[in-house]
Every structure is written in structure tokens, then in C-alpha cells.
Design a protein around this motif. Structure first.
Motif, PDB file in Angstrom:
ATOM      1  N   ARG A  49       0.826  -1.199   0.000  1.00 20.72           N
ATOM      2  CA  ARG A  49       0.000   0.000   0.000  1.00 20.72           C
ATOM      3  C   ARG A  49       0.868   1.259   0.000  1.00 20.72           C
ATOM      4  O   ARG A  49       2.012   1.231   0.447  1.00 20.72           O
ATOM      5  CB  ARG A  49      -0.950   0.003   1.194  1.00 20.72           C
ATOM      6  CG  ARG A  49      -1.902  -1.192   1.187  1.00 20.72           C
ATOM      7  CD  ARG A  49      -2.980  -1.064   2.244  1.00 20.72           C
ATOM      8  NE  ARG A  49      -3.910  -2.179   2.173  1.00 20.72           N
ATOM      9  CZ  ARG A  49      -4.971  -2.229   1.373  1.00 20.72           C
ATOM     10  NH1 ARG A  49      -5.227  -1.202   0.567  1.00 20.72           N
ATOM     11  NH2 ARG A  49      -5.763  -3.286   1.362  1.00 20.72           N
ATOM     12  N   LYS A  50       0.245   2.346  -0.446  1.00 18.36           N
ATOM     13  CA  LYS A  50       0.980   3.608  -0.561  1.00 18.36           C
ATOM     14  C   LYS A  50       1.309   4.183   0.809  1.00 18.36           C
ATOM     15  O   LYS A  50       2.402   4.707   1.028  1.00 18.36           O
ATOM     16  CB  LYS A  50       0.154   4.598  -1.385  1.00 18.36           C
ATOM     17  CG  LYS A  50       0.852   5.917  -1.625  1.00 18.36           C
ATOM     18  CD  LYS A  50      -0.014   6.833  -2.482  1.00 18.36           C
ATOM     19  CE  LYS A  50       0.685   8.165  -2.736  1.00 18.36           C
ATOM     20  NZ  LYS A  50      -0.166   9.069  -3.568  1.00 18.36           N
ATOM     21  N   ASP A  51       0.361   4.099   1.766  1.00 20.51           N
ATOM     22  CA  ASP A  51       0.547   4.639   3.102  1.00 20.51           C
ATOM     23  C   ASP A  51       0.177   3.579   4.120  1.00 20.51           C
ATOM     24  O   ASP A  51      -0.213   2.457   3.781  1.00 20.51           O
ATOM     25  CB  ASP A  51      -0.306   5.903   3.302  1.00 20.51           C
ATOM     26  CG  ASP A  51       0.122   7.037   2.380  1.00 20.51           C
ATOM     27  OD1 ASP A  51       1.343   7.255   2.258  1.00 20.51           O
ATOM     28  OD2 ASP A  51      -0.766   7.682   1.777  1.00 20.51           O
ATOM     29  N   LEU A  52       0.242   3.990   5.415  1.00 23.38           N
ATOM     30  CA  LEU A  52      -0.057   3.062   6.499  1.00 23.38           C
ATOM     31  C   LEU A  52      -1.551   2.813   6.661  1.00 23.38           C
ATOM     32  O   LEU A  52      -1.935   1.789   7.235  1.00 23.38           O
ATOM     33  CB  LEU A  52       0.517   3.591   7.822  1.00 23.38           C
ATOM     34  CG  LEU A  52       2.024   3.481   8.001  1.00 23.38           C
ATOM     35  CD1 LEU A  52       2.444   4.158   9.289  1.00 23.38           C
ATOM     36  CD2 LEU A  52       2.452   2.031   8.022  1.00 23.38           C
ATOM     37  N   ALA A  53      -2.388   3.724   6.241  1.00 28.84           N
ATOM     38  CA  ALA A  53      -3.827   3.581   6.442  1.00 28.84           C
ATOM     39  C   ALA A  53      -4.355   2.343   5.744  1.00 28.84           C
ATOM     40  O   ALA A  53      -3.875   1.956   4.670  1.00 28.84           O
ATOM     41  CB  ALA A  53      -4.547   4.831   5.924  1.00 28.84           C
ATOM     42  N   LYS A  55      -7.174   1.982   4.310  1.00 31.17           N
ATOM     43  CA  LYS A  55      -7.865   2.328   3.077  1.00 31.17           C
ATOM     44  C   LYS A  55      -6.932   2.941   2.045  1.00 31.17           C
ATOM     45  O   LYS A  55      -7.394   3.462   1.021  1.00 31.17           O
ATOM     46  CB  LYS A  55      -9.012   3.286   3.375  1.00 31.17           C
ATOM     47  CG  LYS A  55     -10.097   2.666   4.252  1.00 31.17           C
ATOM     48  CD  LYS A  55     -11.246   3.639   4.472  1.00 31.17           C
ATOM     49  CE  LYS A  55     -12.340   3.013   5.324  1.00 31.17           C
ATOM     50  NZ  LYS A  55     -13.469   3.956   5.546  1.00 31.17           N
ATOM     51  N   SER A  56      -5.644   2.901   2.306  1.00 31.72           N
ATOM     52  CA  SER A  56      -4.696   3.455   1.349  1.00 31.72           C
ATOM     53  C   SER A  56      -4.689   2.618   0.080  1.00 31.72           C
ATOM     54  O   SER A  56      -4.757   1.385   0.130  1.00 31.72           O
ATOM     55  CB  SER A  56      -3.296   3.479   1.969  1.00 31.72           C
ATOM     56  OG  SER A  56      -2.336   3.925   1.028  1.00 31.72           O
ATOM     57  N   PRO A  57      -4.611   3.233  -1.076  1.00 33.28           N
ATOM     58  CA  PRO A  57      -4.659   2.462  -2.332  1.00 33.28           C
ATOM     59  C   PRO A  57      -3.412   1.594  -2.492  1.00 33.28           C
ATOM     60  O   PRO A  57      -2.311   1.989  -2.113  1.00 33.28           O
ATOM     61  CB  PRO A  57      -4.729   3.547  -3.407  1.00 33.28           C
ATOM     62  CG  PRO A  57      -4.113   4.749  -2.769  1.00 33.28           C
ATOM     63  CD  PRO A  57      -4.478   4.681  -1.316  1.00 33.28           C
ATOM     64  N   ARG A  79       8.009  -0.446   5.477  1.00 30.59           N
ATOM     65  CA  ARG A  79       8.004  -0.025   4.079  1.00 30.59           C
ATOM     66  C   ARG A  79       9.098  -0.795   3.359  1.00 30.59           C
ATOM     67  O   ARG A  79      10.252  -0.799   3.792  1.00 30.59           O
ATOM     68  CB  ARG A  79       8.226   1.468   3.955  1.00 30.59           C
ATOM     69  CG  ARG A  79       8.103   2.012   2.524  1.00 30.59           C
ATOM     70  CD  ARG A  79       7.993   3.534   2.530  1.00 30.59           C
ATOM     71  NE  ARG A  79       9.224   4.126   3.024  1.00 30.59           N
ATOM     72  CZ  ARG A  79      10.235   4.506   2.243  1.00 30.59           C
ATOM     73  NH1 ARG A  79      10.166   4.330   0.925  1.00 30.59           N
ATOM     74  NH2 ARG A  79      11.305   5.056   2.774  1.00 30.59           N
ATOM     75  N   GLY A  88       6.300   0.117  -1.003  1.00 38.96           N
ATOM     76  CA  GLY A  88       4.995   0.197  -0.365  1.00 38.96           C
ATOM     77  C   GLY A  88       5.048  -0.312   1.055  1.00 38.96           C
ATOM     78  O   GLY A  88       6.056  -0.868   1.503  1.00 38.96           O
ATOM     79  N   TRP A  89       3.937  -0.144   1.786  1.00 37.79           N
ATOM     80  CA  TRP A  89       3.828  -0.522   3.192  1.00 37.79           C
ATOM     81  C   TRP A  89       3.086  -1.845   3.335  1.00 37.79           C
ATOM     82  O   TRP A  89       2.191  -2.152   2.557  1.00 37.79           O
ATOM     83  CB  TRP A  89       3.081   0.556   3.978  1.00 37.79           C
ATOM     84  CG  TRP A  89       3.869   1.812   4.173  1.00 37.79           C
ATOM     85  CD1 TRP A  89       3.897   2.907   3.357  1.00 37.79           C
ATOM     86  CD2 TRP A  89       4.750   2.103   5.254  1.00 37.79           C
ATOM     87  NE1 TRP A  89       4.734   3.858   3.856  1.00 37.79           N
ATOM     88  CE2 TRP A  89       5.274   3.406   5.040  1.00 37.79           C
ATOM     89  CE3 TRP A  89       5.149   1.415   6.396  1.00 37.79           C
ATOM     90  CZ2 TRP A  89       6.167   4.006   5.915  1.00 37.79           C
ATOM     91  CZ3 TRP A  89       6.036   2.011   7.276  1.00 37.79           C
ATOM     92  CH2 TRP A  89       6.538   3.292   7.033  1.00 37.79           C
TER      93      TRP A  89
END
Length: 413
Positions: A49-53, A55-57, A79, A88-89
Motif C-alpha cells: 500500500r501507498k501509506d499506512l492507512a 484504506k490506502s490504495p 516499508r 509500499g507498506w
């Protein structure tokens, strides 16, 4: 008037050169961040994923066994960068260390040499894990109806995932005031000695709740929840752990109908019987009917095909036993008498390997020798997951916990 255009032309040239230099400086590729460690992808496919969230894409995916570089660690999230440069994460529990990858290969090599306890099929799509734990990575999926060989068993605690301890952070030194230093010096003094109990302390002490006449002790805690796992191998050489309740042993239905609700844990053929144009097999099976136990079976049974009644009949059965794998065919001097062996716990609590000879409808015990179970394979331990390099020394007994926890320990003395 002729100087003005010249001046403007020079200024224009200076502006163009500055713009070209800025464009050329900005077009230089940034140096890739340095890696903190190396890990390998555990699941069959891993979304990055792009970020830690949550719902991150997603930015892409990596395959099982692919090597990735650890670029950054935040608690249990890391990461990573793949060999194709994808960054990505992901959760650190989905990654394996180099040692765990070696152990997974050793597991496959060792399972290839183990005897089979019978073929089985999955009720539904079944995940194959690296270790007998729900929290271990799943690196392969067994399709519904795909045959596998059962080669091992283990009952483990149904533990919950434990987040990795964060790496200790170094704080910048701060200037201490004299008042704060005197306060810390006072806290560092040893506590005063405890006062002695009075001579009549037993008479003036209050009774505890256990001394009350209507006291009833609390009910015993329920036993911990267990999971039943089978070690299986596929036809293409993969080996891993699956939940045993998701498998059904592929023994013929005209034999399986006598299971009486018990779960079949192993079965072996004991020779062929020709009945007209059909060829039937005699069978040995082991079953368990007490739920999840540390043993592999509590009953075993020998079935033979009756030429008179054209059906399976019981030639030998033992119930209420404590049995362990391996269950195997044994070489016999007489080719007409197949032999098999089981490991059973005797009345003295010790394990013995019993060898039985089988001839027609008659089953007799040929030998009984002491047996010692092999040591547990370290590959099958219940813990799993990749430990980030910066968090390996930040456990509950690390230096950071000792330094930051001494005021609390002193106040609670």
C-alpha cells in the motif's frame, strides 16, 4: 536608445541559463533510500500500500518468496522495496526472515522423506501455512478436491497475534535544573526499613474471604483452545500445515461408513482381495473421537473384505488407547502376512512400538519395543512472522525497559 535592447537581451540570456540549470538540477533522479534489512514475502500474494492507512490504495503486489528490502519501520508496519523497484507498506507479520525461508525449504525436504498416513482432500479452498499457527503466513492454496498426502500432526494453542515491540528511540539530551537533580537524587535514596509487626498481629488481623463460612471457590478456568493441524505435501513437492478439520481422508466410502462419527486420522492398505472381477483392499485405520487431543488416535481397527458376504468386516479393533504417529507398514519375512506398527502408550505411561502381523482374518502382536518420540522440529514452532532488524533488541527485558522503568519499580516497592 540602443543600450536598452542590449541590456534586455543580456537579462534574457541570464534568465534562460538559470531556468536551464534549474531544470537540469531538478531532473536528476533522487538516490534510493538505504535498506535497513532484508526479508522475503510469506503469503502467496502480498499487496503493498501507498501509506499506512488500511484504506490506502495499493501500489502493487509481490509474490511468495520474493526478496524485499526493508526501508522503514513503524511499530509492526514496514516499508519495503521489491527487486523491480516497487515501494509500499505492509504488515511485518507477512514477511519471513532468511532463516525462516531456509526452514521452509527444510520442511519441504523433510516432508518428502516422511511416510504417508493416507491421502486426503480439502472440503474447500484451503490455505497452507508455514507453521501450525493461524498467524503464520499462508504461502499456498489447495484447491477443493485436490489430493494431498498427510505426513504429520500437531495440536497447538490458538494464540492471538502479538504486535512487534517498537524500536527504542534515542532522545536528545536535555539540560537538568538543580531542583530536578535534587529530586532525582532523593528518589534514588534507598527506602526506609519496614516496621516490625506487633506481637498480637494475628489477633488484630482481619479474616480473608476464604475464611468466611459461605465462601465457595471460583470455578476452574476452561482449558485453552487448541487447533488441530496436519502436515501435508502436494504432488509437486510443496509441504505445509493446514487445519485438520478442513480435510477428509480419501478412504473408500464402504469403509468410511463405519467411522461412527469419529474422525479418521490415518489409514493404510493391508493387501488385496480378488472378489470376482473386482479387487478389494484390506484396511487399517486410526480414529479419534474425543475432540482435539495431543495424541493422534484413540482407536484403531483392521477391516477385511468378506468373500462370503461381499462386504467389509472387522478383523481386529482396540479402543480407548493413546496412540501416536507414525503408523506404518513393516517388512515381514512371510510375503503372505503383511505387518504394521503403531506407537501406543502403555499402562506405565511409557510409549511402545507394537508390531502386528496380519494373516487372513487373524491379527496378532508380533513384537513390543520401547519407543522415544523424536524431538520437535524447530520449523514447526508456534511463533511466526518477520521481526524487523531495529526491533529485535527491544523486548520486555531490553535495556530501554530497564532504564525507563526503574522509577515505577522504586515507587511500588
Amino acid at each position: 536608445m540602443s543600450r536598452v535592447p542590449g541590456t534586455s537581451f543580456c537579462a534574457l540570456l541570464l534568465a534562460l541559463s538559470a531556468a536551464v540549470s534549474s531544470v537540469s538540477c531538478g531532473s536528476r533522479p533522487a538516490a534510493p533510500p538505504a535498506a535497513e534489512g532484508v526479508a522475503y514475502v510469506g503469503p502467496l500474494t502480498l499487496n503493498l500500500r501507498k501509506d499506512l492507512a488500511a484504506k490506502s490504495p495499493p501500489v502493487g503486489e509481490a509474490k511468495h518468496g520474493e526478496r524485499v528490502d526493508i526501508l522503514e519501520t513503524r511499530r509492526r508496519f514496514v516499508r519495503v522495496r521489491t527487486s523491480q523497484g516497487l515501494e509500499g507498506w505492509t504488515d511485518s507479520s507477512f514477511l519471513l526472515s532468511s532463516q525462516q525461508m531456509d526452514e521452509l525449504r527444510q520442511l519441504a525436504d523433510g516432508a518428502a522423506k516422511l511416510p504417508s498416513f493416507g491421502a486426503a482432500s480439502a472440503y474447500d479452498t484451503l490455505n497452507m501455512h508455514t507453521e501450525p499457527s493461524r498467524q503464520s503466513p499462508s504461502f499456498f492454496q489447495i484447491a477443493e478436491g485436490t489430493p494431498v498426502e498427510v505426513v504429520g500432526h500437531r495440536a497447538t494453542l490458538r494464540v492471538q497475534p502479538v504486535s512487534q515491540a517498537p524500536a527504542p528511540r534515542r532522545q536528545a539530551p536535555t539540560k537538568k535544573s538543580k531542583a530536578k537533580e535534587s529530586k532525582l537524587a532523593a528518589l534514588s535514596l534507598p527506602p526506609p526499613p519496614r516496621p516490625l509487626l506487633p506481637p498480637d498481629w494475628q489477633e488484630i488481623s482481619r479474616p480473608t474471604i476464604k475464611d468466611l463460612p459461605d465462601y465457595t471457590p471460583p470455578a476452574a478456568l476452561p482449558p485453552p483452545a487448541l487447533d488441530d493441524w496436519n502436515l501435508v505435501r502436494t504432488r509437486d513437492g510443496k509441504a505445509g500445515w493446514v487445519l485438520a478439520r478442513m480435510l477428509f481422508m480419501a478412504i473408500p466410502d464402504d469403509v468410511a461408513q463405519y467411522a461412527e462419527g469419529h474422525r479418521i486420522t490415518a489409514y493404510l492398505p493391508l493387501g488385496d482381495v480378488k472378489d470376482g472381477d473386482e479387487v478389494k483392499h484390506n484396511w487399517l485405520w486410526t480414529t479419534i473421537g474425543k475432540g482435539i487431543q495431543s495424541c493422534e488416535f484413540d482407536s484403531f481397527r483392521v477391516f477385511v473384505w468378506s468373500l462370503r458376504h461381499h462386504r467389509y468386516e472387522t478383523a481386529y479393533i482396540e479402543r480407548n488407547v493413546t496412540g501416536y504417529f507414525p503408523v506404518a507398514l513393516e517388512p515381514n519375512s512371510s510375503q503372505s502376512e503383511p505387518a504394521f506398527s503403531l506407537v501406543l502408550e502403555d499402562k506405565d505411561g511409557k510409549l511402545y512400538k507394537r508390531t502386528y502381523a496380519f494373516s487372513g482374518y487373524r491379527v496378532r502382536m508380533a513384537s513390543k519395543t520401547p519407543y522415544e518420540r523424536p524431538h520437535e522440529n524447530p520449523v514447526a514452532r508456534a511463533s511466526s512472522g518477520f521481526v524487523p532488524p531495529l526491533a529485535q533488541n527491544a523486548g520486555p527485558d531490553g535495556w530501554w525497559a530497564k532504564v525507563t522503568g526503574w522509577p515505577q519499580r522504586w515507587l511500588h516497592r
